[in-house]
Design a protein around this motif. Structure first.
Motif, mmCIF file in Angstrom:
data_model
loop_
_atom_site.group_PDB
_atom_site.id
_atom_site.type_symbol
_atom_site.label_atom_id
_atom_site.label_comp_id
_atom_site.label_asym_id
_atom_site.label_seq_id
_atom_site.Cartn_x
_atom_site.Cartn_y
_atom_site.Cartn_z
ATOM 1 N N LEU A 140 0.832 -1.458 0.038
ATOM 2 C CA LEU A 140 0.005 0.095 -0.144
ATOM 3 C C LEU A 140 1.038 1.280 -0.058
ATOM 4 C CD1 LEU A 140 -2.926 1.094 0.298
ATOM 5 C CD2 LEU A 140 -2.460 1.168 2.758
ATOM 6 N N LYS A 141 0.549 2.129 -1.048
ATOM 7 C CA LYS A 141 1.362 3.220 -0.971
ATOM 8 C C LYS A 141 0.405 4.648 -1.190
ATOM 9 C CE LYS A 141 3.587 1.746 -4.670
ATOM 10 N NZ LYS A 141 4.479 1.587 -5.809
ATOM 11 N N ALA A 142 0.880 5.606 -1.029
ATOM 12 C CA ALA A 142 0.066 6.871 -1.379
ATOM 13 C C ALA A 142 -0.386 7.152 -2.723
ATOM 14 C CB ALA A 142 1.028 8.272 -0.939
ATOM 15 N N GLY A 143 -1.539 7.518 -2.839
ATOM 16 C CA GLY A 143 -2.236 7.861 -4.018
ATOM 17 C C GLY A 143 -2.934 6.187 -4.538
ATOM 18 N N ALA A 144 -2.853 5.422 -3.548
ATOM 19 C CA ALA A 144 -3.938 4.118 -3.797
ATOM 20 C C ALA A 144 -5.149 4.246 -3.632
ATOM 21 C CB ALA A 144 -3.251 3.126 -2.988
ATOM 22 N N TRP A 145 -6.113 3.400 -4.340
ATOM 23 C CA TRP A 145 -7.573 3.246 -4.141
ATOM 24 C C TRP A 145 -7.627 1.631 -3.452
ATOM 25 C CZ3 TRP A 145 -11.080 1.730 -8.608
ATOM 26 C CH2 TRP A 145 -12.589 1.697 -8.037
ATOM 27 N N THR A 181 -8.305 9.891 2.936
ATOM 28 C CA THR A 181 -7.405 10.190 4.041
ATOM 29 C C THR A 181 -6.417 11.078 3.397
ATOM 30 O OG1 THR A 181 -5.882 8.322 3.580
ATOM 31 C CG2 THR A 181 -7.667 7.878 4.732
ATOM 32 N N PRO A 182 -5.631 11.524 4.130
ATOM 33 C CA PRO A 182 -4.271 12.725 3.462
ATOM 34 C C PRO A 182 -3.574 11.711 2.522
ATOM 35 C CG PRO A 182 -4.493 12.861 6.111
ATOM 36 C CD PRO A 182 -5.222 11.712 5.488
ATOM 37 N N GLU A 183 -3.749 10.337 2.278
ATOM 38 C CA GLU A 183 -2.990 9.884 1.336
ATOM 39 C C GLU A 183 -3.526 8.870 0.390
ATOM 40 O OE1 GLU A 183 -0.068 7.601 3.599
ATOM 41 O OE2 GLU A 183 1.395 9.221 3.851
ATOM 42 N N ILE A 184 -4.763 8.355 0.847
ATOM 43 C CA ILE A 184 -5.240 7.356 -0.199
ATOM 44 C C ILE A 184 -6.831 7.472 -0.174
ATOM 45 C CG2 ILE A 184 -3.525 5.557 0.194
ATOM 46 C CD1 ILE A 184 -5.644 4.272 2.205
ATOM 47 N N VAL A 185 -7.584 6.956 -0.933
ATOM 48 C CA VAL A 185 -8.800 6.933 -1.265
ATOM 49 C C VAL A 185 -9.474 5.406 -1.002
ATOM 50 C CG1 VAL A 185 -10.836 7.247 -2.737
ATOM 51 C CG2 VAL A 185 -9.052 8.716 -2.964
ATOM 52 N N VAL A 186 -10.519 5.447 -0.188
ATOM 53 C CA VAL A 186 -11.130 3.887 0.521
ATOM 54 C C VAL A 186 -12.654 3.736 -0.045
ATOM 55 C CG1 VAL A 186 -11.275 2.359 2.261
ATOM 56 C CG2 VAL A 186 -9.484 3.911 2.096
ATOM 57 N N THR A 187 -12.996 2.852 -0.502
ATOM 58 C CA THR A 187 -14.390 2.523 -0.643
ATOM 59 C C THR A 187 -14.968 1.399 0.033
ATOM 60 O OG1 THR A 187 -14.185 1.389 -2.604
ATOM 61 C CG2 THR A 187 -14.596 3.811 -2.757
ATOM 62 N N VAL A 188 -15.973 1.529 0.777
ATOM 63 C CA VAL A 188 -16.141 0.533 1.936
ATOM 64 C C VAL A 188 -17.791 0.325 1.642
ATOM 65 C CG1 VAL A 188 -16.489 -0.511 4.151
ATOM 66 C CG2 VAL A 188 -14.586 0.995 3.442
ATOM 67 N N THR A 240 -3.985 8.861 -7.900
ATOM 68 C CA THR A 240 -3.144 9.728 -7.122
ATOM 69 C C THR A 240 -3.652 10.985 -6.864
ATOM 70 O OG1 THR A 240 -2.069 10.074 -9.305
ATOM 71 C CG2 THR A 240 -1.048 8.411 -7.629
ATOM 72 N N GLN A 241 -4.640 11.563 -7.823
ATOM 73 C CA GLN A 241 -5.469 12.875 -7.652
ATOM 74 C C GLN A 241 -6.275 12.232 -6.947
ATOM 75 O OE1 GLN A 241 -5.817 14.266 -11.834
ATOM 76 N NE2 GLN A 241 -3.806 14.868 -12.040
ATOM 77 N N ARG A 242 -6.335 12.586 -5.571
ATOM 78 C CA ARG A 242 -7.220 11.884 -4.724
ATOM 79 C C ARG A 242 -8.617 12.612 -4.858
ATOM 80 N NH1 ARG A 242 -6.664 12.979 0.364
ATOM 81 N NH2 ARG A 242 -5.039 14.825 -0.116
ATOM 82 N N THR A 243 -8.841 13.976 -4.710
ATOM 83 C CA THR A 243 -9.970 14.777 -4.821
ATOM 84 C C THR A 243 -10.678 14.700 -6.071
ATOM 85 O OG1 THR A 243 -9.048 16.633 -3.286
ATOM 86 C CG2 THR A 243 -11.173 17.086 -4.497
ATOM 87 N N LYS A 244 -10.035 14.578 -7.182
ATOM 88 C CA LYS A 244 -10.575 14.352 -8.437
ATOM 89 C C LYS A 244 -11.158 12.892 -8.590
ATOM 90 C CE LYS A 244 -8.411 17.841 -11.288
ATOM 91 N NZ LYS A 244 -7.761 18.791 -10.163
ATOM 92 N N PHE A 245 -10.224 12.131 -8.111
ATOM 93 C CA PHE A 245 -10.812 10.698 -8.401
ATOM 94 C C PHE A 245 -12.162 10.412 -7.315
ATOM 95 C CE2 PHE A 245 -10.281 6.215 -6.930
ATOM 96 C CZ PHE A 245 -10.511 5.502 -8.475
ATOM 97 N N PHE A 246 -11.984 11.317 -6.232
ATOM 98 C CA PHE A 246 -13.237 11.025 -5.308
ATOM 99 C C PHE A 246 -14.323 11.736 -5.907
ATOM 100 C CE2 PHE A 246 -15.682 13.834 -2.533
ATOM 101 C CZ PHE A 246 -16.355 12.955 -1.779
ATOM 102 N N LEU A 247 -14.381 12.769 -6.735
ATOM 103 C CA LEU A 247 -15.421 13.199 -7.408
ATOM 104 C C LEU A 247 -15.695 12.357 -8.695
ATOM 105 C CD1 LEU A 247 -14.344 17.127 -7.342
ATOM 106 C CD2 LEU A 247 -16.074 15.879 -5.753
#
Length: 276
Positions: free
Chosen positions: A22-27, A95-102, A124-131
């Motif tokens: 697991l690393k920063a920018g992961a989903w 989170t400050p590093e990753i995006v998680v879906t549960v 890796t573009q957390r906010t854009k990926f979330f949207l």
């Protein structure tokens, strides 16, 4: 089940990663997680254990929360069970590093991204990926509403052709649309709160994207209300037609009863053992 993916700006594919890498920018995608997996999400990803359990509650209401610099966006997504459309709860956490879906079940909109093996927005573009993920959920609602609208409008000009099975389907459609309204209204409120509080780093294009999402959700709400009203009107029209048909049948039976009553009186008089 836990799965980890990542796609950077330089990648052309969505790469699967082992949990240990697991690393920063992961989903991180979790559906029907076990207690051990919930513990991993809590300890390694830094998510609140109580909020993770809320995501698995089938009656959880969509909402927006912030805890320890992590944004929790609870939502409901359309799912088909036993041939009927309904909604199920899920969580998008940033989170400050990753995006998680549960979620308790697989989310078809997200599974399509995994199956295609490529994301239009890098993880890796957390906010854009979330949207981007939220936009896929809104698209799933749009598809579901289109499906219901076609089935309802097919009877709009000929309500007298409705059958008992069609009426039963209309009742299910009304329940589904009410469920959609209960899910979309707080989702729209959560988007407004996300935009107002600014707990995520939002660039101008991100703000425009959220506003477009709000507009899309608002249009969905209006369509749900419109289709719901149409379904109710068609059902009321069918009830009026059925009542009219029943009244006609009752009138005919009443007339027949009167005629038979007269004949019964005559035959009764001539059938008595007395002079007439």
């Amino acid at each position: 089940m836990l799965r980890v993916f990542q796609q950077t700006l330089r990648d052309t594919r969505l790469n699967a990663l082992p949990q240990s890498a697991l690393k920063a920018g992961a989903w991180v995608v979790a559906h029907s997680p076990t207690q051990e997996e919930l513990q991993w999400l809590s300890s390694v990803c830094g998510l609140d254990r109580g909020l993770l359990k809320d995501a698995l509650d089938p009656f959880e209401v969509p909402r927006y929360e912030v805890e320890d610099n992590t944004v929790y966006f609870f939502f409901r997504y359309p799912i088909e069970r036993d041939g009927e459309l309904t909604t199920a709860s899920a969580l998008l956490a940033i989170t400050p590093e990753i995006v998680v879906t549960v979620a308790e079940h697989r989310i078809a909109s997200f599974e399509a991204i995994i199956k295609e093996g490529v994301s239009k927005v890098p993880t890796t573009q957390r906010t854009k990926f979330f949207l981007f993920l939220l936009r896929r959920i809104v698209g799933a609602y749009t598809t579901a509403v289109n499906r219901i609208q076609r089935q309802v409008y097919a009877y709009r000009t000929h309500p007298h052709h409705l059958t008992e099975r069609a009426i039963d389907a209309f009742v299910h459609h009304e329940n589904t649309l009410n469920d959609f309204l209960s899910a979309l209204i707080p989702m729209n409120a959560g988007l407004s709160q996300l935009l107002r509080e600014g707990r995520l780093p939002l660039y101008e294009e991100d703000v425009e994207f959220i506003e477009d999402l709000q507009l899309a959700v608002g249009q969905l709400l209006e369509r749900c209300r419109s289709v719901l009203k149409t379904a109710q009107n068609i059902r009321d029209a069918f009830s009026a037609i059925a009542t009219t048909r029943l009244n006609r049948i009752v009138k005919r039976l009443t007339a027949l009863t009167v005629i038979l009553a007269v004949l019964t009186v005559v035959t009764s008089l001539w059938g008595m053992n007395v002079p007439v």
